[in-house]
Scaffold this active site. Sequence first.
Site, PDB file in Angstrom:
ATOM      1  N   ARG A 137       1.502  67.192 -35.212  1.00  0.00           N
ATOM      2  CA  ARG A 137       2.230  65.932 -35.154  1.00  0.00           C
ATOM      3  C   ARG A 137       3.709  66.191 -34.880  1.00  0.00           C
ATOM      4  O   ARG A 137       4.354  65.453 -34.136  1.00  0.00           O
ATOM      5  CB  ARG A 137       2.068  65.146 -36.458  1.00  0.00           C
ATOM      6  CG  ARG A 137       0.658  64.598 -36.681  1.00  0.00           C
ATOM      7  CD  ARG A 137       0.607  63.643 -37.851  1.00  0.00           C
ATOM      8  NE  ARG A 137       1.430  62.460 -37.624  1.00  0.00           N
ATOM      9  CZ  ARG A 137       2.054  61.787 -38.582  1.00  0.00           C
ATOM     10  NH1 ARG A 137       1.996  62.200 -39.848  1.00  0.00           N
ATOM     11  NH2 ARG A 137       2.760  60.715 -38.295  1.00  0.00           N
TER      12      ARG A 137
ATOM     13  N   CYS B  17       9.490  63.026 -42.769  1.00  0.00           N
ATOM     14  CA  CYS B  17       8.074  63.201 -42.423  1.00  0.00           C
ATOM     15  C   CYS B  17       7.668  62.040 -41.528  1.00  0.00           C
ATOM     16  O   CYS B  17       8.443  61.599 -40.685  1.00  0.00           O
ATOM     17  CB  CYS B  17       7.221  63.277 -43.688  1.00  0.00           C
ATOM     18  SG  CYS B  17       7.355  61.823 -44.765  1.00  0.00           S
TER      19      CYS B  17
END
Length: 281
Positions: free
Chosen positions: A178, A238
């Site tokens: 990711r 994040c």
Amino acid sequence: MSTTLVTADELAAHLDDPHWRIFDCRHDLQDIGYGEKAYLKGHIPGALFLHLDRDLSGEKNGANGRHPLPGKEAFAAKMAACGVGPDTQVVAYDNEGSIFASRLWWMLRWVGHEKVAVLDGGVPCWRRAKREFETAVPTYPPAPFAVRAGALPYGADDVLERLDDPQFLILDARAPERFSGEEENLDPVGGHLPGAINRFYFDNLDDAGCFFKTAEELREEFDAVLKGRLPQNVIQQCGSGVTACHNLLAMEVAGLNGSRLYAGSWSEWCADPSRPIATGE
């Protein structure tokens, strides 16, 4: 006072302590009803359930990320209703490597409550120790919880101002695929903040993915990433401000105190196409 981690034995010794309050934070981003169902099926005695979306997040507006912070007063009112007072020792746990428990840990610090820790190992640790679970949902009298000065999060503009400052380090807790932008199944845009370094939260755990590594191991690993930067100049980030709390907690366990959370994280950042993004490792 415990401010980072507690063991199963420590928690078990305080199950009947009225000055301790336990919260079950289990969650699944793909099945948002999982946590509450699991809690009702069986939880640590005395624990109350908190839902990531309802209790540990605020209203989304399309530009503030997938898990924006709630208002401080609203969160404080929730804690008060759960019987958390200024002297209450809070312990949070989950079944997902402590990522959701870490969110509650950070949020309590955000509103100035220092007596909060995460159960190291969570549900697997409690089960491994052959401790009991219960299905009864407890109730507690409300307590006088009030907002105090606490941990300060960064906003998108704060991060933007520091992108090119070599004294600062942006630490991204997402999985490598990711971070690189190769795979993105939660947000509409792949990639990462320019200059960010990837520190997958799972690397804070032991080989079984259960307990946090020792303070010494974590210190060595984070020192290698910080490369002499001050912990106070680390921006934790994040996908939506949840797993970044895991890295923040791990640094505190390692004695590297004072890093700060970018609460909106990637899901907020990428919602504005004028903000720069990067891809690759």
